[in-house]
Design a protein around this motif. Structure first.
Motif, PDB file in Angstrom:
ATOM      1  N   ALA A   1       0.848  -1.197   0.000  1.00 44.94           N
ATOM      2  CA  ALA A   1       0.000   0.000   0.000  1.00 44.94           C
ATOM      3  C   ALA A   1       0.882   1.245   0.000  1.00 44.94           C
ATOM      4  CB  ALA A   1      -0.912  -0.004   1.222  1.00 44.94           C
ATOM      5  N   ILE A   2       1.929   1.208   0.804  1.00 44.07           N
ATOM      6  CA  ILE A   2       2.815   2.366   0.899  1.00 44.07           C
ATOM      7  C   ILE A   2       3.551   2.577  -0.424  1.00 44.07           C
ATOM      8  CG2 ILE A   2       4.834   3.311   2.101  1.00 44.07           C
ATOM      9  CD1 ILE A   2       3.825   1.786   4.613  1.00 44.07           C
ATOM     10  N   SER A   3       3.982   1.469  -1.031  1.00 41.40           N
ATOM     11  CA  SER A   3       4.724   1.644  -2.274  1.00 41.40           C
ATOM     12  C   SER A   3       3.802   2.110  -3.403  1.00 41.40           C
ATOM     13  CB  SER A   3       5.527   0.370  -2.589  1.00 41.40           C
ATOM     14  OG  SER A   3       4.989  -0.312  -3.667  1.00 41.40           O
ATOM     15  N   LYS A   4       2.570   1.623  -3.412  1.00 40.73           N
ATOM     16  CA  LYS A   4       1.617   2.106  -4.423  1.00 40.73           C
ATOM     17  C   LYS A   4       1.297   3.589  -4.196  1.00 40.73           C
ATOM     18  CE  LYS A   4      -0.663  -2.276  -5.492  1.00 40.73           C
ATOM     19  NZ  LYS A   4      -0.436  -2.439  -6.930  1.00 40.73           N
ATOM     20  N   ALA A   5       1.225   3.972  -2.928  1.00 39.95           N
ATOM     21  CA  ALA A   5       0.951   5.384  -2.635  1.00 39.95           C
ATOM     22  C   ALA A   5       2.106   6.241  -3.119  1.00 39.95           C
ATOM     23  CB  ALA A   5       0.733   5.584  -1.136  1.00 39.95           C
ATOM     24  N   SER A   6       3.319   5.723  -3.027  1.00 39.30           N
ATOM     25  CA  SER A   6       4.414   6.570  -3.485  1.00 39.30           C
ATOM     26  C   SER A   6       4.409   6.701  -5.001  1.00 39.30           C
ATOM     27  CB  SER A   6       5.733   6.151  -2.847  1.00 39.30           C
ATOM     28  OG  SER A   6       6.416   5.245  -3.324  1.00 39.30           O
ATOM     29  N   ASP A   7       3.945   5.676  -5.718  1.00 41.92           N
ATOM     30  CA  ASP A   7       3.759   5.829  -7.173  1.00 41.92           C
ATOM     31  C   ASP A   7       2.704   6.895  -7.463  1.00 41.92           C
ATOM     32  OD1 ASP A   7       5.478   3.736  -7.396  1.00 41.92           O
ATOM     33  OD2 ASP A   7       3.923   2.232  -7.828  1.00 41.92           O
ATOM     34  N   LEU A   8       1.670   6.875  -6.658  1.00 38.75           N
ATOM     35  CA  LEU A   8       0.566   7.829  -6.852  1.00 38.75           C
ATOM     36  C   LEU A   8       1.059   9.272  -6.707  1.00 38.75           C
ATOM     37  CD1 LEU A   8      -2.654   7.653  -7.071  1.00 38.75           C
ATOM     38  CD2 LEU A   8      -2.628   8.310  -4.678  1.00 38.75           C
ATOM     39  N   ILE A   9       1.908   9.486  -5.718  1.00 33.36           N
ATOM     40  CA  ILE A   9       2.412  10.852  -5.522  1.00 33.36           C
ATOM     41  C   ILE A   9       3.271  11.255  -6.714  1.00 33.36           C
ATOM     42  CG2 ILE A   9       3.357  12.454  -3.839  1.00 33.36           C
ATOM     43  CD1 ILE A   9       3.555  10.259  -1.839  1.00 33.36           C
ATOM     44  N   ARG A  10       4.021  10.281  -7.227  1.00 38.81           N
ATOM     45  CA  ARG A  10       4.885  10.587  -8.363  1.00 38.81           C
ATOM     46  C   ARG A  10       4.063  10.979  -9.588  1.00 38.81           C
ATOM     47  NH1 ARG A  10       7.975   5.852  -8.699  1.00 38.81           N
ATOM     48  NH2 ARG A  10       8.231   6.073  -6.478  1.00 38.81           N
TER      49      ARG A  10
ATOM     50  N   ASN B   1       8.559   9.776   2.016  1.00 36.77           N
ATOM     51  CA  ASN B   1       8.259   8.456   2.575  1.00 36.77           C
ATOM     52  C   ASN B   1       7.146   8.531   3.602  1.00 36.77           C
ATOM     53  OD1 ASN B   1      10.214   7.269   1.073  1.00 36.77           O
ATOM     54  ND2 ASN B   1      11.791   7.450   2.656  1.00 36.77           N
ATOM     55  N   GLU B   2       7.217   9.546   4.417  1.00 32.46           N
ATOM     56  CA  GLU B   2       6.212   9.733   5.451  1.00 32.46           C
ATOM     57  C   GLU B   2       4.848   9.946   4.787  1.00 32.46           C
ATOM     58  OE1 GLU B   2       6.407   9.166   8.496  1.00 32.46           O
ATOM     59  OE2 GLU B   2       4.412   9.947   9.029  1.00 32.46           O
ATOM     60  N   LEU B   3       4.855  10.757   3.735  1.00 28.74           N
ATOM     61  CA  LEU B   3       3.612  11.033   3.023  1.00 28.74           C
ATOM     62  C   LEU B   3       3.047   9.758   2.394  1.00 28.74           C
ATOM     63  CD1 LEU B   3       1.684  13.246   2.109  1.00 28.74           C
ATOM     64  CD2 LEU B   3       3.113  13.596   0.103  1.00 28.74           C
ATOM     65  N   ALA B   4       3.930   8.962   1.787  1.00 22.93           N
ATOM     66  CA  ALA B   4       3.465   7.714   1.170  1.00 22.93           C
ATOM     67  C   ALA B   4       2.838   6.812   2.223  1.00 22.93           C
ATOM     68  CB  ALA B   4       4.629   7.003   0.487  1.00 22.93           C
ATOM     69  N   LYS B   5       3.414   6.818   3.394  1.00 21.82           N
ATOM     70  CA  LYS B   5       2.869   5.993   4.473  1.00 21.82           C
ATOM     71  C   LYS B   5       1.490   6.512   4.894  1.00 21.82           C
ATOM     72  CE  LYS B   5       3.912   4.507   9.094  1.00 21.82           C
ATOM     73  NZ  LYS B   5       4.757   4.699  10.255  1.00 21.82           N
ATOM     74  N   GLN B   6       1.386   7.839   5.046  1.00 22.82           N
ATOM     75  CA  GLN B   6       0.098   8.412   5.449  1.00 22.82           C
ATOM     76  C   GLN B   6      -0.987   8.089   4.419  1.00 22.82           C
ATOM     77  OE1 GLN B   6       1.373  12.502   5.822  1.00 22.82           O
ATOM     78  NE2 GLN B   6       1.473  12.353   8.047  1.00 22.82           N
TER      79      GLN B   6
END
Ligand code: ARG
Length: 558
Positions: A372-381, A398-403
């Motif tokens: 979930a965190i790694s998918k969220a970081s793709d989303l931010i990108r 990283n913190e944002l991707a986790k949130q």
């Protein structure tokens, strides 16, 4: 609260209990009731009795429903209250003096932290937060599965293999468990061995206790990693083993009250007229059961916390267990004024039947959360252009991707009624569109970005603002803001955090419409601009308060 106030007014005028609701469409009023239809009253006569109340601008009868239109000053006053009370807005003290114990999460030692435990943790925590917000004394209790015949199996395996305990992982423990079952299929006598080991454990055998303790520590380490990822900390962790020395008394009381009798060696509980199937309270070799431990747990909680409510967030597969448990408590006469509640959760299904974990067929929750965190970081990108997304690098990112990732998983779980089966579909969960966690976080970040751009401008409701001169979009937004407190109360009483999700999703949609259609920073007059900023602030605050109750973070920037 206005809803309650109107219900009281109607009862005063008619002598009948009314239920006041919020219509979906505000052209039907801000509140409405079917009391006239239900109680066969003349609706117009009811209206005549209520007309004089200072609350209403007008009251209309439509198809027998009585529809109330509030005086506009209430909406403006409510907006001012949000600006003033901020993160406290929506809280209350209706629970003052009352105590609730919430039993949630409760994973099992030496087994994986499953998807069901994830649901229990997320929903249980949201319910905990809600009760706290309404002023209840709230006690969370993680009833760890750390006792029972399954430990006999594990101890048997570990004994015969002579494995080095400290080197083991939870996965090793699971493997041993699976192996045991395979072997016992060929050789059923192994089950007796396992039972004998559990008996030794219950009798305090040193070696058995040592192995059990080691297994417990291995599991707790993994569970802690998961709780950390989820940002959840449960007040008490009194596992089933805590009740070892408290079960004998309960067993004696059950015998004395004639509530259990022996059947082929085992002690069973039967229910009058067989309203429920009978169950085993103590096995024929004297081993205790999950049921007996739950009885001891209740006794302990009643004495220690004197709760008004004991609520269990546990899967639907344990419905019968809880029915039997609550019925037995009734027969024991322990807690006449305590409300017992089983908050069931349904199954979690993956869109294509299976979860995409890189490991075998058991679902490893930690991988799911990491994914979930790694998918969220793709989303931010891939953030859309023209967005309130700040460019963040490194640790902040990283913190944002986790949130976002963890928030998305939680929102997916909370946005439907807990009793329903839910689908785990990454495309819907980690998505900036639709009824999702990221959508709401994005809407919140948008409010913050508007406020940031307005720096220096006041956020205020000037006395020059006239409700009747506002545009429809503003009016709707303002009206919707009025209903947050009711939703909170209703969600709490009915153990339904999904009501909050529905509400804030709807509010966020209205806000996005407002944002796209109504100039905020470029408003015509100073008062208008201040007022629109106030609306923006209030929407942000309500989304944030809602997300916080759900256990989801609201980053200022995305
Ligand atoms: N550990 C149990 C399981 O995973 C859930 C315990 C629920 N709480 C309780 N008091 N029975 O099935």
């Amino acid at each position: 609260m206005l809803k309650k106030e109107i219900e009281n007014l109607i009862e005063g005028a008619t002598g009948k209990k009314a239920i006041v609701e919020t219509p979906d469409n505000f052209s039907y009023g801000d509140f409405s009731t079917n009391v006239a239809i239900r109680e066969k009253l003349n609706a117009q006569e009811v209206v005549d009795k209520l007309k004089a109340s200072p609350l209403f601008e007008k009251i209309k009868v439509i198809n027998g429903f009585i529809n109330f239109f509030l005086k506009p000053e209430y909406f403006l006053e409510n907006l001012k209250q949000i600006l003033k009370q901020k993160e406290k807005y929506g809280s209350s003290s209706i629970g003052k003096g009352k105590t609730i114990v919430i039993d949630y999460s409760a994973p099992n030692i030496a087994k994986p932290f499953g998807i069901g435990h994830l649901r229990s943790t997320i929903i249980g925590q949201a319910i905990y937060n809600l009760y706290k917000f309404l002023g209840y004394k709230t006690i969370g209790d993680n009833h760890l599965g750390d006792w029972g015949t399954q430990f006999g199996k594990l101890i048997y395996k570990l004994k015969t293999q002579n494995s080095k305990l400290t080197a083991l992982t939870v996965e090793d423990l699971e493997k041993l468990y699976v192996e045991f079952h395979k072997e016992a299929e060929q050789n059923p006598a192994l089950n007796d061995e396992a039972r004998a080991w559990f008996k030794k454990l219950e009798q305090g055998d040193k070696k058995a206790k040592e192995i059990w303790q080691a297994c417990k520590e291995i599991s707790l380490k993994e569970f802690d990693r998961i709780y950390n990822l989820l940002g959840v900390k449960i007040d008490n962790v009194l596992g089933e083993s805590f009740y070892q020395d408290k079960m004998q008394d309960i067993f004696e009381e059950m015998k004395k009250k004639n509530l259990t009798k022996q059947n082929e060696g085992a002690w069973v509980v039967e229910f009058e007229n067989n309203v429920l199937p009978s169950l085993v309270l103590m096995k024929s070799d004297g081993a205790t059961t999950y049921f007996l431990r739950d009885l001891a747990t209740i006794k302990y909680r009643l004495k220690k916390w004197k709760p008004d409510i004991i609520a269990y967030e546990v899967g639907v597969d344990q419905s019968l267990h809880f029915k039997q448990l609550f019925k037995t408590i009734e027969m024991l006469g322990w807690a006449k004024n305590v409300c017992f509640e089983h908050i069931v959760h349904g199954l979690m299904r993956s869109k294509n039947g299976k979860f995409s974990t890189r490991k075998g067929d058991t679902i490893h929750l930690e991988y799911v959360l990491q994914e979930a965190i790694s998918k969220a970081s793709d989303l931010i990108r891939e953030k859309p252009a023209e967005s309130p997304v700040g460019n963040q690098a490194g640790k902040g990112k990283n913190e944002l991707a986790k949130q976002i990732g963890i928030g998305a998983v939680k929102y997916n779980d909370l946005s439907q009624h807990h009793s329903r089966d839910i689908v785990f579909d990454w495309d819907k969960i980690i998505n900036l569109k639709g009824n999702s966690g990221p959508y709401l976080q994005y809407a919140f970040a948008r409010t913050q970005s508007v406020l940031e751009k307005a720096n220096g401008n006041r956020v205020a409701v000037s006395s020059k603002i006239d409700f009747n001169e506002l545009g429809e979009i503003e009016k709707t937004l303002l009206k919707k803001l009025l209903h947050f407190s009711e939703i909170i109360e209703q969600a709490t009483k009915t153990f339904s955090p999904n009501l909050i999700c529905n509400y804030i999703f709807d509010l966020a949609q209205s806000f996005n419409l407002f944002y796209n259609e109504v100039p905020i920073l470029k408003a015509d007059t100073k008062e208008q601009k201040e007022f629109r900023l106030a609306l923006t602030f209030a929407v942000g605050q309500i989304i944030k308060n809602g997300l916080t109750l759900l256990g989801i973070e609201s980053p200022n920037k995305m």
